[in-house]
Structures are given as structure tokens and as C-alpha cells.
Motif scaffolding. Structure first.
Motif, PDB file in Angstrom:
ATOM      1  N   ARG A 195      13.547  37.993  36.401  1.00 26.30           N
ATOM      2  CA  ARG A 195      14.491  37.634  35.337  1.00 26.30           C
ATOM      3  C   ARG A 195      15.105  38.887  34.713  1.00 26.30           C
ATOM      4  O   ARG A 195      14.402  39.849  34.427  1.00 26.30           O
ATOM      5  N   ASP A 196      16.423  38.845  34.529  1.00 26.16           N
ATOM      6  CA  ASP A 196      17.155  39.919  33.853  1.00 26.16           C
ATOM      7  C   ASP A 196      17.063  41.260  34.573  1.00 26.16           C
ATOM      8  O   ASP A 196      17.373  42.302  33.987  1.00 26.16           O
ATOM      9  N   ARG A 215      16.619  34.265  37.193  1.00 21.98           N
ATOM     10  CA  ARG A 215      17.507  33.879  36.107  1.00 21.98           C
ATOM     11  C   ARG A 215      18.126  35.117  35.447  1.00 21.98           C
ATOM     12  O   ARG A 215      17.424  36.053  35.103  1.00 21.98           O
ATOM     13  N   ARG A 216      19.449  35.071  35.324  1.00 25.55           N
ATOM     14  CA  ARG A 216      20.242  36.123  34.672  1.00 25.55           C
ATOM     15  C   ARG A 216      20.147  37.472  35.398  1.00 25.55           C
ATOM     16  O   ARG A 216      20.480  38.515  34.843  1.00 25.55           O
ATOM     17  N   THR A 217      19.685  37.450  36.624  1.00 25.64           N
ATOM     18  CA  THR A 217      19.577  38.690  37.401  1.00 25.64           C
ATOM     19  C   THR A 217      20.948  39.138  37.896  1.00 25.64           C
ATOM     20  O   THR A 217      21.769  38.322  38.309  1.00 25.64           O
ATOM     21  N   ASP A 218      21.192  40.448  37.874  1.00 20.32           N
ATOM     22  CA  ASP A 218      22.435  41.009  38.391  1.00 20.32           C
ATOM     23  C   ASP A 218      22.256  41.292  39.873  1.00 20.32           C
ATOM     24  O   ASP A 218      21.575  42.236  40.269  1.00 20.32           O
ATOM     25  N   GLY A 236      22.301  31.321  35.711  1.00 17.54           N
ATOM     26  CA  GLY A 236      22.899  32.400  34.937  1.00 17.54           C
ATOM     27  C   GLY A 236      22.958  33.732  35.657  1.00 17.54           C
ATOM     28  O   GLY A 236      23.371  34.743  35.073  1.00 17.54           O
ATOM     29  N   ALA A 237      22.582  33.768  36.942  1.00 19.21           N
ATOM     30  CA  ALA A 237      22.620  35.027  37.687  1.00 19.21           C
ATOM     31  C   ALA A 237      24.046  35.407  38.044  1.00 19.21           C
ATOM     32  O   ALA A 237      24.935  34.553  38.131  1.00 19.21           O
ATOM     33  N   ASP A 256      25.200  27.549  36.238  1.00 18.58           N
ATOM     34  CA  ASP A 256      25.744  28.620  35.408  1.00 18.58           C
ATOM     35  C   ASP A 256      25.802  29.980  36.097  1.00 18.58           C
ATOM     36  O   ASP A 256      25.888  31.020  35.428  1.00 18.58           O
ATOM     37  N   LYS A 258      27.375  33.143  37.993  1.00 17.15           N
ATOM     38  CA  LYS A 258      28.657  33.798  37.761  1.00 17.15           C
ATOM     39  C   LYS A 258      29.096  34.525  39.015  1.00 17.15           C
ATOM     40  O   LYS A 258      28.282  35.094  39.740  1.00 17.15           O
TER      41      LYS A 258
END
Length: 271
Positions: A195-196, A215-218, A236-237, A256, A258
Motif C-alpha cells: 500500500r502507498d 492500494r494507492r500504489t504508484d 486507487g492505484a 478507482d 488511475k
């Protein structure tokens, strides 16, 4: 033929024979001296090799001993001493790399205290481990499975590539880790927590990230060709520029996300 002439011929023949014998004897002496010099040089080389081996053994023993000390600066000294030995003795690299990986696993078996980052010795051990020359690895593969390394920062490796190809990272806690550009070819990240994390431009080809938390990983511009992401959480990634050719995303959570394009969706496997 007169006696004087005969005596002269005999004298010439004797002189020639003496000269030949002298040359032969001189050549034998030269060869013997050369062999003795070679033997002496070979013995000197063996002595130097044994002395060097003994020095490396002493250095290795001292460095490993430092890893068990209470003081942080002593442990750091041991880690950097192992790095130097690994550079000086290629054949010892697999052993030293395994020591460093084991050190990380055993000292990162539990999460750090609330509000505290990764201890400096673990960060240093990781930096040395992933910055090694992998051409001397032999059959060694990094094993950090289950380690708790949230906030890991690989920027300390400078221009050295982060090499974790084929690594065992199952269940590893890498929340918020900075792994931009990392080589994770064929790595096993099943069940890992990313995550992140920053995996921008990372090479994750043919890797296993089943049920991995992303999740939310670039993941911008990462290479995920042939990677298994079944059941992974990608909510959210960021997937802008990611190569998803033949990537298995069956059951993955893509809500979600991106940067995902229709072309990327068409290239992937799974629903």
C-alpha cells in the motif's frame, strides 16, 4: 696426413665436444634455476593466497560478530565490513548476501514501534544487499519473506540498480516503500502489503502478486507483462503507462484506479 695435422684435428674435435658439453651443462643449469624460480614463485603465490584467505576469514568473523552487538554504530560497521569483503572476495558473496538477508528477516520479524521508521541497520543491510553485483550470486536468491519493512527507502543505493529479481517477498510488509525502478523480475510477492508504495518504472515481469495489497500504489510505467495479479487489491492505484500485456488480473479490485486506458484493458488477461 701428417701427425701435426692429425693432432690439430683432434684438438679441434675435443674443443668442439667440450664446447657442446659446456653449452649443455649451462642449459641444464639454466633450466634448473628457472624451475626453482617457478617453484619459489608458485610457493610464494600459495603463501600469499593462504594469507589473504586467512585475513578474509578473520575479517568475516569479526564483521559477523559485530552484527550481534547492542550498539547501532557497531552493527553498522559490521554490515559495511561485510560489504567490503563481498567486493574483495567474489566467491564469498553468496554466503555474505545470505547472512544479510537472514539478518533482515530475523530483525524485522515484528513491526517497528508506532511512529518509528526502519532502524538504520536494517536499512543499511537492505541497501548493501540489493546493490550487490548479482553476476557473482551463483544460486543465491534474496529471501525476505514475512519481513516487516514499511517505509523502506532504496534511494540510498544511488545510481546502483535495486536488484531483487527472483526474490522471495511473500507476505512482506512494504507499505510506503520507495522501490522506484527496482528489478523484481520473477519475484514472488504473494500476499505482500505494498500500500502507498512507489514502484514507478519497476520491472515486475513474470512476477507473482496474488492477493497482494497494492492500494494507492504508484505503478506508473512499470512492466507487468506476464505477471499474476489474481485477487490483488489495486483500488486507487496509478497504472499510467503500465504494460499489462498478458497480465492475469482475474478477481483483482480495480476500483478507482488511475491512468488505465482501454488499450491496457484489452491487453490484459482475466476479468
Amino acid at each position: 696426413m701428417g701427425w701435426a695435422r692429425r693432432i690439430e684435428l683432434v684438438t679441434v674435435v675435443v674443443a668442439a665436444v667440450v664446447a657442446v658439453v659446456g653449452l649443455w651443462y649451462s642449459n641444464v643449469q639454466t633450466m634448473q634455476a628457472h624451475e626453482q624460480a617457478q617453484q619459489a614463485n608458485s610457493q610464494a603465490q600459495e603463501d600469499r593466497a593462504l594469507a589473504k584467505e586467512g585475513q578474509i576469514t578473520d575479517r568475516y568473523t569479526a564483521a559477523v560478530g559485530n552484527l550481534g552487538e547492542d550498539k547501532m554504530d557497531v552493527r553498522l560497521g559490521g554490515i559495511y565490513a561485510l560489504q567490503r569483503i563481498m567486493q574483495d572476495s567474489r566467491r564469498d558473496q553468496p554466503t555474505i548476501a545470505n547472512v544479510l538477508a537472514t539478518y533482515i528477516r530475523t530483525h524485522a520479524a515484528k513491526p517497528a514501534a508506532e511512529g518509528q521508521g526502519i532502524p538504520a541497520d536494517l536499512q543499511a543491510a537492505f541497501t548493501v544487499l540489493v546493490g550487490r553485483d548479482v553476476t557473482h550470486d551463483g544460486t543465491f536468491r534474496v529471501d525476505l519473506h514475512g519481513a516487516k519493512l514499511p517505509g523502506l527507502d532504496s534511494t540510498g543505493t544511488g545510481e546502483t540498480a535495486i536488484d531483487l529479481r527472483g526474490a522471495d517477498l511473500r507476505g512482506t510488509d512494504l507499505r510506503g516503500a520507495q522501490l522506484s525502478g527496482a528489478n523484481l523480475l520473477g519475484a514472488n510477492l504473494d500476499g505482500a502489503d505494498l500500500r502507498d508504495a512507489n514502484l514507478n518504472a519497476a520491472d515486475l515481469r513474470e512476477g507473482r502478486l496474488r492477493v497482494t495489497d497494492l492500494r494507492r500504489t504508484d505503478l506508473g510505467s512499470a512492466d507487468l507483462r506476464g505477471t499474476e495479479l489474481r485477487g490483488a487489491g489495486l483500488r486507487g492505484a496509478f497504472l499510467g503507462g503500465v504494460d499489462l500485456s498478458d497480465t492475469d488480473l482475474s478477481g483483482a479490485d480495480l476500483r478507482d484506479v488511475k491512468g488505465l486506458t482501454r488499450a491496457q484493458i484489452d491487453a490484459m488477461r482475466g476479468n
